[in-house]
Scaffold this active site. Structure first.
Site, PDB file in Angstrom:
ATOM      1  N   GLN A 175     -30.880  29.149 -17.288  1.00 44.47           N
ATOM      2  CA  GLN A 175     -30.709  30.529 -16.802  1.00 44.47           C
ATOM      3  C   GLN A 175     -29.470  31.141 -17.437  1.00 44.47           C
ATOM      4  O   GLN A 175     -29.161  32.303 -17.212  1.00 44.47           O
ATOM      5  CB  GLN A 175     -30.544  30.522 -15.279  1.00 44.47           C
ATOM      6  CG  GLN A 175     -31.739  29.954 -14.549  1.00 44.47           C
ATOM      7  CD  GLN A 175     -31.389  29.639 -13.099  1.00 44.47           C
ATOM      8  OE1 GLN A 175     -31.415  30.513 -12.240  1.00 44.47           O
ATOM      9  NE2 GLN A 175     -31.065  28.394 -12.812  1.00 44.47           N
ATOM     10  N   ASN A 176     -28.737  30.345 -18.206  1.00 45.30           N
ATOM     11  CA  ASN A 176     -27.466  30.825 -18.759  1.00 45.30           C
ATOM     12  C   ASN A 176     -27.701  31.622 -20.036  1.00 45.30           C
ATOM     13  O   ASN A 176     -28.666  31.393 -20.758  1.00 45.30           O
ATOM     14  CB  ASN A 176     -26.539  29.643 -19.033  1.00 45.30           C
ATOM     15  CG  ASN A 176     -26.230  28.873 -17.764  1.00 45.30           C
ATOM     16  OD1 ASN A 176     -26.458  29.389 -16.676  1.00 45.30           O
ATOM     17  ND2 ASN A 176     -25.729  27.665 -17.897  1.00 45.30           N
ATOM     18  N   GLY A 192     -26.423  22.509 -11.672  1.00 45.41           N
ATOM     19  CA  GLY A 192     -25.511  23.659 -11.594  1.00 45.41           C
ATOM     20  C   GLY A 192     -26.190  24.978 -11.304  1.00 45.41           C
ATOM     21  O   GLY A 192     -25.814  26.000 -11.862  1.00 45.41           O
ATOM     22  N   CYS A 219     -32.210  47.354 -28.692  1.00 51.99           N
ATOM     23  CA  CYS A 219     -32.319  48.804 -28.502  1.00 51.99           C
ATOM     24  C   CYS A 219     -33.496  49.061 -27.559  1.00 51.99           C
ATOM     25  O   CYS A 219     -34.618  48.604 -27.833  1.00 51.99           O
ATOM     26  CB  CYS A 219     -32.549  49.489 -29.846  1.00 51.99           C
ATOM     27  SG  CYS A 219     -33.004  51.226 -29.644  1.00 51.99           S
ATOM     28  N   HIS A 241     -33.277  33.639 -19.066  1.00 52.67           N
ATOM     29  CA  HIS A 241     -32.673  34.952 -18.789  1.00 52.67           C
ATOM     30  C   HIS A 241     -32.102  35.606 -20.047  1.00 52.67           C
ATOM     31  O   HIS A 241     -31.224  36.454 -19.962  1.00 52.67           O
ATOM     32  CB  HIS A 241     -31.572  34.819 -17.715  1.00 52.67           C
ATOM     33  CG  HIS A 241     -32.125  34.541 -16.342  1.00 52.67           C
ATOM     34  ND1 HIS A 241     -31.365  34.053 -15.301  1.00 52.67           N
ATOM     35  CD2 HIS A 241     -33.380  34.685 -15.826  1.00 52.67           C
ATOM     36  CE1 HIS A 241     -32.119  33.910 -14.211  1.00 52.67           C
ATOM     37  NE2 HIS A 241     -33.346  34.272 -14.516  1.00 52.67           N
ATOM     38  N   ASN A 282     -25.205  18.996  -8.459  1.00 51.24           N
ATOM     39  CA  ASN A 282     -24.605  20.288  -8.097  1.00 51.24           C
ATOM     40  C   ASN A 282     -23.369  20.065  -7.227  1.00 51.24           C
ATOM     41  O   ASN A 282     -23.258  19.056  -6.539  1.00 51.24           O
ATOM     42  CB  ASN A 282     -25.639  21.132  -7.335  1.00 51.24           C
ATOM     43  CG  ASN A 282     -25.401  22.616  -7.504  1.00 51.24           C
ATOM     44  OD1 ASN A 282     -25.433  23.119  -8.629  1.00 51.24           O
ATOM     45  ND2 ASN A 282     -25.134  23.326  -6.431  1.00 51.24           N
ATOM     46  N   ALA A 283     -22.486  21.059  -7.252  1.00 46.11           N
ATOM     47  CA  ALA A 283     -21.242  20.954  -6.481  1.00 46.11           C
ATOM     48  C   ALA A 283     -21.483  21.062  -4.982  1.00 46.11           C
ATOM     49  O   ALA A 283     -20.598  20.723  -4.196  1.00 46.11           O
ATOM     50  CB  ALA A 283     -20.268  22.037  -6.946  1.00 46.11           C
TER      51      ALA A 283
END
Ligand code: OAD
Length: 278
Positions: free
Chosen positions: A104-105, A195, A130, A122, A242-243
């Site tokens: 997704q980054n 993450g 344009c 993404h 994950n954190a």
């Protein structure tokens, strides 16, 4: 906090899997100095996500560009580097244990680390497009225009408005990325989810699709509608790194290894190497 047993368990699961797909989010890049969105110092604590919708962009592209200059300047001038988490995933690919990454980054750090099959769900902030003629340009060009007061920056070809080639809220996922990511999620036997807060759809749906794999396949082959009743024991294994816990934890994911991806992933990969005899 994670345990050594969880590291060993994940390494074994990797060894026992053949088609491993990785889904990453902003949390994998925080250790490269790029803020995430919903973590402790996330971007949405400073900015209103409502300002990053496509309709808001169309209403006032100049305002959007003013706001994005801060993040874009950081990404393009501070030149963040891949961290040990990105590098561990590149090594996993080298070892033949990673099929592809769905990210997704928009920072391009997986490619910089050496991964060769990265699906940019993404888009990518290093390009602009344009909105009138569809031509792509490097982000530096638009950013230079914005910094020099051309707000919004315009296309050199047709004078249409330039937009970062990263997906804004309300915008569709690039079609080729969506189609491939769905396919990979259906085909994998292990998904590592790293993450991500797993609250933004459709990306957050991918682990679920992996988990529902066999019931989905059964329906494709025309079994009775009962075969669509979910049996989570048949689908792909889903491991979160994950954190903090996410909405997937304990429901979709088999287990969560809680902590920093930049510490956990190199340990897992070292263990995989040992199991493979390196
Ligand atoms: P979020 O900011 O929503 O989630 C990042 C997750 O990573 C959080 O749960 C953090 O606790 C965790 N995290 C932070 N640092 C970590 C570390 N070092 N190790 C492990 N975990 C860590 O980011 P995303 O899930 O990627 O969309 O957000 C999804 C989408 O929302 C983004 O792609 C963006 C945003 O709006 C668009 O721009 C379209």
């Amino acid at each position: 906090m994670y345990s050594e047993e969880e590291i060993k368990k994940a390494a074994k699961d990797i060894i026992n899997s053949e088609k491993i797909v990785v889904l990453t989010g902003a949390g994998i890049s925080t250790e490269s100095g790029i803020p995430d969105f919903r973590g402790k110092d996330g971007l949405w604590t400073k900015y209103d996500p409502e300002d990053f919708t496509y309709s808001r962009f169309l209403q006032n592209p100049a305002k959007y560009w003013e706001m994005s200059v801060e993040l874009a300047e950081f990404l393009l001038t501070a030149e963040p580097m891949p961290n040990p988490a990105h590098l561990a995933l590149a090594r996993l690919e080298e070892l033949g244990k990673l099929k592809c990454i769905v990210t997704q980054n928009v920072d391009g750090l997986h490619q910089a680390a050496g991964n060769t099959d990265v699906i940019e769900f993404h888009g990518n902030l290093r390009r602009v497009v344009c909105i009138a003629c569809g031509e792509h340009f490097p982000h530096e060009l638009a950013l230079e225009k914005a910094i020099n007061g051309e707000l919004p920056p315009l296309c050199d070809n047709c004078k249409g408005v330039l937009k970062p080639d990263a997906v804004l809220f309300e915008e569709p996922i690039p079609r080729h990325a969506l189609e491939r990511a769905l396919q990979e999620a259906r085909d994998c036997d292990l998904m590592l989810v790293i993450g991500t807060s797993a609250v933004v759809y459709p990306a957050a749906e991918l682990p679920r699709i992996a988990k529902e794999r066999d019931s989905y396949r059964a329906s494709l082959f025309g079994f009775s509608s009962q075969s669509r009743v979910l049996d989570y024991t048949k689908g792909a294994k889903v491991i979160e790194i994950n954190a903090e816990p996410t909405p997937l934890t304990g429901i979709v994911s088999d287990y969560l290894i809680e902590g920093k991806a930049g510490e956990i992933l190199p340990k897992i990969v070292k263990e995989v190497e040992a199991l493979l005899g390196y």
